[in-house]
Design a protein around this motif. Structure first.
Motif, PDB file in Angstrom:
ATOM      1  N   LYS A  52       0.789  -1.189  -0.197  1.00  0.00           N
ATOM      2  CA  LYS A  52      -0.006  -0.002  -0.018  1.00  0.00           C
ATOM      3  C   LYS A  52       1.045   1.260  -0.064  1.00  0.00           C
ATOM      4  O   LYS A  52       0.530   2.258   0.251  1.00  0.00           O
ATOM      5  N   ASP A  53       2.008   1.155  -0.329  1.00  0.00           N
ATOM      6  CA  ASP A  53       3.151   2.376  -0.150  1.00  0.00           C
ATOM      7  C   ASP A  53       3.064   3.145  -1.555  1.00  0.00           C
ATOM      8  O   ASP A  53       3.985   3.628  -1.968  1.00  0.00           O
ATOM      9  N   TYR A  54       2.274   3.014  -2.380  1.00  0.00           N
ATOM     10  CA  TYR A  54       2.088   3.535  -3.736  1.00  0.00           C
ATOM     11  C   TYR A  54       1.585   4.898  -3.716  1.00  0.00           C
ATOM     12  O   TYR A  54       0.350   5.036  -2.742  1.00  0.00           O
ATOM     13  N   ASN A  55       2.138   5.875  -4.131  1.00  0.00           N
ATOM     14  CA  ASN A  55       1.506   7.315  -3.835  1.00  0.00           C
ATOM     15  C   ASN A  55       0.602   7.606  -5.147  1.00  0.00           C
ATOM     16  O   ASN A  55      -0.112   8.587  -5.176  1.00  0.00           O
ATOM     17  N   CYS A  56       0.720   6.918  -6.309  1.00  0.00           N
ATOM     18  CA  CYS A  56      -0.194   7.269  -7.596  1.00  0.00           C
ATOM     19  C   CYS A  56      -0.745   5.754  -7.793  1.00  0.00           C
ATOM     20  O   CYS A  56      -0.395   4.679  -7.026  1.00  0.00           O
ATOM     21  N   THR A  57      -1.287   5.703  -9.076  1.00  0.00           N
ATOM     22  CA  THR A  57      -1.934   4.642  -9.566  1.00  0.00           C
ATOM     23  C   THR A  57      -1.070   3.786 -10.332  1.00  0.00           C
ATOM     24  O   THR A  57       0.067   4.351 -10.774  1.00  0.00           O
ATOM     25  N   ILE A  58      -1.299   2.639 -10.131  1.00  0.00           N
ATOM     26  CA  ILE A  58      -0.390   1.487 -10.942  1.00  0.00           C
ATOM     27  C   ILE A  58      -0.963   1.477 -12.396  1.00  0.00           C
ATOM     28  O   ILE A  58      -2.151   1.043 -12.572  1.00  0.00           O
ATOM     29  N   SER A  59      -0.067   1.799 -13.432  1.00  0.00           N
ATOM     30  CA  SER A  59      -0.412   2.011 -14.703  1.00  0.00           C
ATOM     31  C   SER A  59      -0.180   0.431 -15.602  1.00  0.00           C
ATOM     32  O   SER A  59      -0.706   0.314 -16.572  1.00  0.00           O
ATOM     33  N   SER A  60       0.704  -0.187 -15.127  1.00  0.00           N
ATOM     34  CA  SER A  60       1.058  -1.523 -15.877  1.00  0.00           C
ATOM     35  C   SER A  60       1.828  -2.309 -14.980  1.00  0.00           C
ATOM     36  O   SER A  60       2.592  -2.017 -13.930  1.00  0.00           O
ATOM     37  N   MET A  61       1.858  -3.828 -15.043  1.00  0.00           N
ATOM     38  CA  MET A  61       2.639  -4.550 -14.379  1.00  0.00           C
ATOM     39  C   MET A  61       2.976  -5.912 -15.425  1.00  0.00           C
ATOM     40  O   MET A  61       2.038  -6.169 -16.200  1.00  0.00           O
ATOM     41  N   ASP A  62       3.748  -6.637 -14.937  1.00  0.00           N
ATOM     42  CA  ASP A  62       4.157  -7.796 -15.833  1.00  0.00           C
ATOM     43  C   ASP A  62       4.954  -8.741 -15.012  1.00  0.00           C
ATOM     44  O   ASP A  62       5.623  -8.573 -14.205  1.00  0.00           O
ATOM     45  N   PHE A  63       4.478 -10.336 -15.281  1.00  0.00           N
ATOM     46  CA  PHE A  63       5.092 -11.347 -14.668  1.00  0.00           C
ATOM     47  C   PHE A  63       6.041 -11.904 -15.702  1.00  0.00           C
ATOM     48  O   PHE A  63       6.094 -11.862 -16.570  1.00  0.00           O
ATOM     49  N   HIS A  64       7.328 -12.029 -15.007  1.00  0.00           N
ATOM     50  CA  HIS A  64       8.510 -12.611 -15.926  1.00  0.00           C
ATOM     51  C   HIS A  64       7.740 -14.276 -16.107  1.00  0.00           C
ATOM     52  O   HIS A  64       7.367 -14.932 -15.183  1.00  0.00           O
ATOM     53  N   LYS A  65       8.354 -15.025 -17.155  1.00  0.00           N
ATOM     54  CA  LYS A  65       7.800 -16.070 -17.750  1.00  0.00           C
ATOM     55  C   LYS A  65       8.256 -17.244 -17.021  1.00  0.00           C
ATOM     56  O   LYS A  65       7.532 -18.115 -16.798  1.00  0.00           O
ATOM     57  N   SER A  66       9.805 -17.007 -16.515  1.00  0.00           N
ATOM     58  CA  SER A  66      10.230 -18.223 -16.206  1.00  0.00           C
ATOM     59  C   SER A  66      11.023 -18.061 -14.610  1.00  0.00           C
ATOM     60  O   SER A  66      11.617 -18.764 -14.155  1.00  0.00           O
ATOM     61  N   SER A  67      10.779 -16.855 -13.969  1.00  0.00           N
ATOM     62  CA  SER A  67      11.168 -16.617 -12.732  1.00  0.00           C
ATOM     63  C   SER A  67      10.275 -16.083 -11.754  1.00  0.00           C
ATOM     64  O   SER A  67       9.033 -16.228 -12.327  1.00  0.00           O
ATOM     65  N   SER A  68      10.378 -15.851 -10.374  1.00  0.00           N
ATOM     66  CA  SER A  68       9.661 -15.423  -9.583  1.00  0.00           C
ATOM     67  C   SER A  68       9.281 -13.804  -9.301  1.00  0.00           C
ATOM     68  O   SER A  68       8.712 -13.394  -8.486  1.00  0.00           O
ATOM     69  N   TYR A  69       9.705 -13.167 -10.614  1.00  0.00           N
ATOM     70  CA  TYR A  69       9.464 -11.717 -10.404  1.00  0.00           C
ATOM     71  C   TYR A  69       8.631 -11.033 -11.041  1.00  0.00           C
ATOM     72  O   TYR A  69       7.655 -11.643 -11.998  1.00  0.00           O
ATOM     73  N   LEU A  70       7.962  -9.960 -10.551  1.00  0.00           N
ATOM     74  CA  LEU A  70       6.837  -9.108 -11.223  1.00  0.00           C
ATOM     75  C   LEU A  70       7.528  -7.654 -10.948  1.00  0.00           C
ATOM     76  O   LEU A  70       8.118  -7.245 -10.175  1.00  0.00           O
ATOM     77  N   VAL A  71       7.206  -6.786 -12.106  1.00  0.00           N
ATOM     78  CA  VAL A  71       7.643  -5.499 -12.081  1.00  0.00           C
ATOM     79  C   VAL A  71       6.276  -4.702 -12.443  1.00  0.00           C
ATOM     80  O   VAL A  71       5.277  -5.062 -12.979  1.00  0.00           O
ATOM     81  N   THR A  72       6.361  -3.548 -11.760  1.00  0.00           N
ATOM     82  CA  THR A  72       5.194  -2.589 -11.887  1.00  0.00           C
ATOM     83  C   THR A  72       5.577  -1.366 -12.367  1.00  0.00           C
ATOM     84  O   THR A  72       6.860  -0.750 -12.254  1.00  0.00           O
ATOM     85  N   ALA A  73       4.938  -0.533 -13.079  1.00  0.00           N
ATOM     86  CA  ALA A  73       4.915   0.832 -13.446  1.00  0.00           C
ATOM     87  C   ALA A  73       3.903   1.800 -12.631  1.00  0.00           C
ATOM     88  O   ALA A  73       2.758   1.138 -12.742  1.00  0.00           O
ATOM     89  N   SER A  74       4.129   3.033 -12.379  1.00  0.00           N
ATOM     90  CA  SER A  74       2.890   3.708 -11.542  1.00  0.00           C
ATOM     91  C   SER A  74       3.140   4.967 -11.995  1.00  0.00           C
ATOM     92  O   SER A  74       4.249   5.448 -12.572  1.00  0.00           O
ATOM     93  N   ASP A  75       2.154   5.834 -11.731  1.00  0.00           N
ATOM     94  CA  ASP A  75       2.076   7.391 -12.140  1.00  0.00           C
ATOM     95  C   ASP A  75       2.765   8.060 -11.328  1.00  0.00           C
ATOM     96  O   ASP A  75       3.128   9.333 -11.718  1.00  0.00           O
ATOM     97  N   ASP A  76       3.525   7.608 -10.423  1.00  0.00           N
ATOM     98  CA  ASP A  76       4.504   8.588  -9.624  1.00  0.00           C
ATOM     99  C   ASP A  76       5.780   8.245 -10.346  1.00  0.00           C
ATOM    100  O   ASP A  76       7.103   8.589  -9.809  1.00  0.00           O
ATOM    101  N   ASP A  77       5.962   7.645 -11.607  1.00  0.00           N
ATOM    102  CA  ASP A  77       7.323   7.660 -12.238  1.00  0.00           C
ATOM    103  C   ASP A  77       8.186   6.738 -11.656  1.00  0.00           C
ATOM    104  O   ASP A  77       9.491   6.829 -11.860  1.00  0.00           O
ATOM    105  N   SER A  78       7.627   5.436 -11.006  1.00  0.00           N
ATOM    106  CA  SER A  78       8.489   4.693 -10.552  1.00  0.00           C
ATOM    107  C   SER A  78       8.164   3.260 -11.194  1.00  0.00           C
ATOM    108  O   SER A  78       7.359   2.990 -11.631  1.00  0.00           O
ATOM    109  N   ILE A  79       9.395   2.647 -11.303  1.00  0.00           N
ATOM    110  CA  ILE A  79       9.360   1.152 -11.605  1.00  0.00           C
ATOM    111  C   ILE A  79       9.851   0.332 -10.461  1.00  0.00           C
ATOM    112  O   ILE A  79      10.816   0.610  -9.858  1.00  0.00           O
ATOM    113  N   ARG A  80       8.977  -0.695 -10.093  1.00  0.00           N
ATOM    114  CA  ARG A  80       9.302  -1.514  -8.741  1.00  0.00           C
ATOM    115  C   ARG A  80       9.412  -2.808  -9.395  1.00  0.00           C
ATOM    116  O   ARG A  80       8.481  -3.630  -9.963  1.00  0.00           O
ATOM    117  N   LEU A  81      10.506  -3.648  -8.513  1.00  0.00           N
ATOM    118  CA  LEU A  81      10.462  -5.089  -9.045  1.00  0.00           C
ATOM    119  C   LEU A  81      10.389  -6.031  -7.602  1.00  0.00           C
ATOM    120  O   LEU A  81      10.904  -5.537  -6.662  1.00  0.00           O
TER     121      LEU A  81
END
Length: 363
Positions: A52-81
């Motif tokens: 719940k530590d996002y300051n803005c809305t999440i605009s996009s996210m993606d799961f990696h096909k073969s690892s346990s990673y998820l990436v998100t992009a949000s309107d506060d101009d951040s990318i999180r892994l």
């Protein structure tokens, strides 16, 4: 925040179980039966962990096909892994200069391609999350003379088998790229807002706009579409187009709140699900379950819905705690009994074993 019903070990178990049950011995085959995704399991799903530590809305996210990673992009101009097995955020990278809108993993679990959202630079960027370095810039969507809006990229799809990807923009072009080259490898003009997607094999890609889905052979795209499928007169803006994992189905969402499912070989229209329409600045996203038996989608009112692809009937729905922020971004984790939603917070949805008495201890 972790729901007490879902201790980290249980979260990790459900991450593994869908893949664990695929192979060979009699015991494993029996376990697959007991853990196979069903309507009952889908109906039991609840938020197991949320950030719940996002300051803005999440605009996009993606799961990696073969690892346990998820990436998100949000309107506060951040990318999180994130590492979803441990439920931790590994890294946050800011893109204040360019902004960030859409983000997708490449084949490498710490390398992504993302689009800008700053109103002046339409480039796509290949970014190493490991050391926060740009590896390449992809410039091509810039014909603003034909676009009354900033020609931002509104659809992005990477080929899982090759180093290529396709992007669609409000400048009414679809560009084909090779990750190893800065210049696009192909250009297609369209007559509307395009939604684009590669199939899992990388042999076919789809472009949806204006009430139709156009199917292209990736090796001979310059010859035009080899099939054109109608989506039943729905001419509202295409938002998202996706293939099921086995490539047999294709899903299209539109701004009017329609989710269409078609047979990707024959173009047969199988079903249409209806949700609350989205605003012109929002995207309605939907996702197939890993087995292609269910479709889940956000809604313009912030709700989440699930349907059976086979029967076309609604299986269940959830009212999101962040429903006032508009339609959530939604993705099913590849090969796992889990999906994620993103709005003003990131949530992981997993089955609640306390609702599944028939499955507990079953061998």
């Amino acid at each position: 925040m972790l729901n007490p019903l879902f201790i980290p070990l249980l979260f990790f178990f459900f991450f593994l179980c869908f893949e664990f049950c695929v192979v060979g011995t009699q015991m494993e085959r029996e376990e697959k039966v007991s853990l196979e995704l069903s309507e009952e399991i889908l109906q039991s799903m609840e938020v197991g962990m949320s950030f719940k530590d996002y300051n803005c809305t999440i605009s996009s996210m993606d799961f990696h096909k073969s690892s346990s990673y998820l990436v998100t992009a949000s309107d506060d101009d951040s990318i999180r892994l994130y590492d979803i097995t441990s439920g931790t955020c590994l890294k946050t990278i800011n893109s204040k200069k360019y902004g960030v809108d859409l983000v997708c993993f490449t084949s490498h679990p710490t390398t992504v391609i993302y689009s800008s959202k700053n109103g002046w630079d339409e480039s796509l960027r290949l970014l190493s999350l490991h050391d926060n370095k740009y590896l390449r810039y992809f410039k091509g969507h810039h014909d603003s003379s034909k676009c009354i809006f900033f020609p931002r990229v509104v659809s992005l799809s990477l080929c899982s088998r090759k180093d290529c990807f396709v992007s669609g923009s409000l400048d009414r072009t679809v560009l084909l790229w090779d990750q190893r080259a800065e210049k696009c490898q192909g250009l297609l003009h369209v007559q509307g807002r395009p939604a684009v997607s590669y199939d899992d094999q990388g042999l076919v890609f789809a472009i949806a706009f204006g009430g139709y889905i156009r199917m292209f052979d990736a090796r001979m795209y310059e010859k035009g579409p080899f099939e054109i499928f109608s989506v039943g007169g729905d001419i509202s803006d295409a938002n998202v187009v996706k293939f099921s994992n086995d490539g047999r189905l294709i899903l299209l969402t539109t701004a009017d709140g329609h989710i269409h499912v078609l047979d990707s070989f024959r173009g047969t229209h199988l079903s249409t699900y209806n949700v609350t329409p989205v605003s012109c600045n929002s995207t309605l996203e939907a996702s197939f379950s890993p087995d292609g038996m269910f479709a889940i989608s956000g809604s313009g009112d912030g709700s989440i819905y699930a349907w059976s692809v086979r029967s076309g009937k609604e299986v269940t729905s959830w009212r999101s705690a962040t429903s006032d922020t508009g339609p959530p971004v939604i993705k099913w984790a590849p090969g796992n009994l889990m999906f994620a939603t993103g709005s003003s917070e990131l949530s992981f949805w997993v089955p609640d074993l306390s609702k599944l008495g028939a499955y507990v201890g079953r061998k």
